[in-house]
Design a protein around this motif. Structure first.
Motif: not given
Length: 471
Positions: A334-338, A344-347, A353-358, A360-364
């Motif tokens: 919740p501290a970042r762009n949800t 990403m969870e849908l795609a 998805a959770h590993r990438i988010i953890a 500190g990365s995110a897709y465009a």
């Protein structure tokens, strides 16, 4: 007949996508040429829109294409059409909010600008702002030298440097840097309102920040965002300058644009060096640099929109209640762009998805995907229109405060403007339900009222005393 029908389907789709994409890009180019001050105010949004649209159009026309991040093929289709319409709605809202007659009324000709009311010879707001900003920038550079290796020379990724070596000032810069760039831009440009040269001290501080980001391993995104926020107030001030000095405004504007163009060339060169160095030295992917850049520039900017288009427009698979739950109630972080977390969870497979988010990365992406995931293929356009109206009217308010030199109000409006800008660029909506955002709005309102009364006392010195006697 059948073969002709098969051939005409993809061709018609490609023509429709190209028409929609070219129409938006033509309008964006018209704004840049005919109303450069408006292009500067909204450079952050217009550039992001154009880049994403080109990427989506590329996927539509040349698909199916393999996406390395999604590990599947995407395209072809007509996904350009709904995103071009969404971007067009924002452009219409901006042009309406900044219509010529309204803009010309922004600058009062009665001499009520702040500088004309303050006594001469006192330590100015610009001096105080420069002192505070200079102390921070110097301390930031000292911290970089003392805390460990310099990422550019040590070949360290910026994320790793922040996690392993980044000090408190470095972390504050990552959180508040674009907003600091906006304040530097305001004080850099304000003298132009009074037919004086821009304050180059703040330009030097901004250049130092860009150099710091370069040394700290940052590449395109950070340099682009910081620069976009720095030029926003310059565009606003160009409006005021043309209103106050119509005979000199065009010449001043052309001179400013020439200087900015020269600075832009230097910035592009710096970005090119940073991107090449990152792929070749830091990541060791020099042999695949063209393939990586192709994915980065032409695929990754549009791939998340393609996934939303496929779900919502082609298969009608969307749930506004589920989207709201994942965005506002139970996001992964919740501290970042949800928004990007949800997309990403849908795609992607959930664990990936959770590993990438953890990390500190995110897709465009994120906008307008979030609104169509919430409202579906019809309601999504309504949400896009509402967000466009709110954003454009707020930016008009910010422009007005800059022109009228409401420095305190500008300072406290900046975090709100940052949140709205990030929403239009990346679809972040969870910041608006946080208590801190409501506090920022309340503080900005108090600052506006207080500063307005103080300015009124400067314009009408007897106003306060007269009010007290009447009471």
């Amino acid at each position: 007949m059948t073969a002709s029908g098969v051939d005409s389907g993809p061709l018609l789709a490609a023509e429709l996508s190209v028409t929609a994409g070219v129409a938006f890009l033509a309008v964006a180019l018209w704004i840049a040429v005919k109303r450069p001050w408006l292009g500067m105010i909204f450079f952050l949004v217009l550039f992001a829109f154009a880049w994403r649209l080109v990427s989506v159009l590329y996927i539509d026309v040349f698909g199916p294409l393999f996406s390395e991040q999604l590990a599947l093929e995407i395209g072809p289709g007509i996904s350009t059409v709904p995103i071009a319409v969404s971007q067009g709605i924002v452009i219409i809202a901006l042009l309406f909010s900044f219509r010529q007659q309204r803009v010309l009324r922004l600058f009062s000709r009665d001499g009520s600008a702040l500088a004309s009311r303050l006594p001469s010879g006192r330590f100015s707001f610009a001096d105080l702002a420069f002192l505070a900003a200079a102390l921070f920038v110097v301390a930031l550079c000292v911290e970089l030298l003392l805390r460990g290796p310099i990422p550019l020379f040590a070949g360290i990724e910026r994320f790793d440097y922040t996690r392993l070596y980044g000090g408190s000032l470095h972390r504050r810069l990552l959180e508040w840097g674009p907003m600091l760039a906006l304040q530097l831009g305001i004080f850099f440009a304000i003298p132009l309102l009074h037919d004086r040269p821009s304050d180059r001290r703040f330009g030097a501080l901004f250049g130092t920040l860009i150099l710091y980001l370069f040394l700290a391993g940052h590449r395109f995104s950070s340099l682009y965002v910081y620069s976009a926020f720095f030029v926003m107030p310059i565009g606003a001030v160009m409006v005021g300058g043309q209103a106050k000095f119509p005979s000199q405004g065009n010449g001043t504007s052309r001179k400013v644009l020439r200087y900015l163009a020269a600075a832009g060339v230097v910035l592009l060169l710096l970005i090119a060096i940073a991107v090449t160095y990152s792929y070749v030295v830091v990541r060791g992917e020099g042999g695949e640099i063209l393939s990586k850049l192709s994915q980065r520039i032409l695929v990754q900017q549009g791939e998340m929109w393609w996934m939303t288009y496929e779900r919502v427009f082609l298969h009608n698979e969307w749930s506004g209640s589920h989207a709201a739950y994942k965005l506002f109630i139970a996001p992964f972080d919740p501290a970042r762009n949800t928004t990007m977390q949800f997309l990403m969870e849908l795609a992607l497979p959930l664990q990936r998805a959770h590993r990438i988010i953890a990390l500190g990365s995110a897709y465009a992406g994120g906008w307008p995907e979030v609104f169509f995931e919430l409202g579906g293929p019809i309601g999504g356009f309504v949400l896009v229109a509402l967000s466009a109206i709110i954003f454009s009217e707020f930016m008009f308010l910010m422009t007005r405060c800059i022109i009228q030199e409401r420095f305190a109000t500008c300072f406290f409006l900046t975090p709100i403007m940052f949140a709205l800008s990030i929403t239009i660029v990346s679809g972040m909506v969870n910041s608006f339900i946080q208590v801190t955002f409501l506090v920022k709005v309340a503080v900005a309102l108090v600052a506006y009222i207080t500063e307005d009364r103080w300015r009124l006392s400067l314009i009408l010195p007897g106003h306060s005393a007269g009010s007290e006697k009447e009471a």
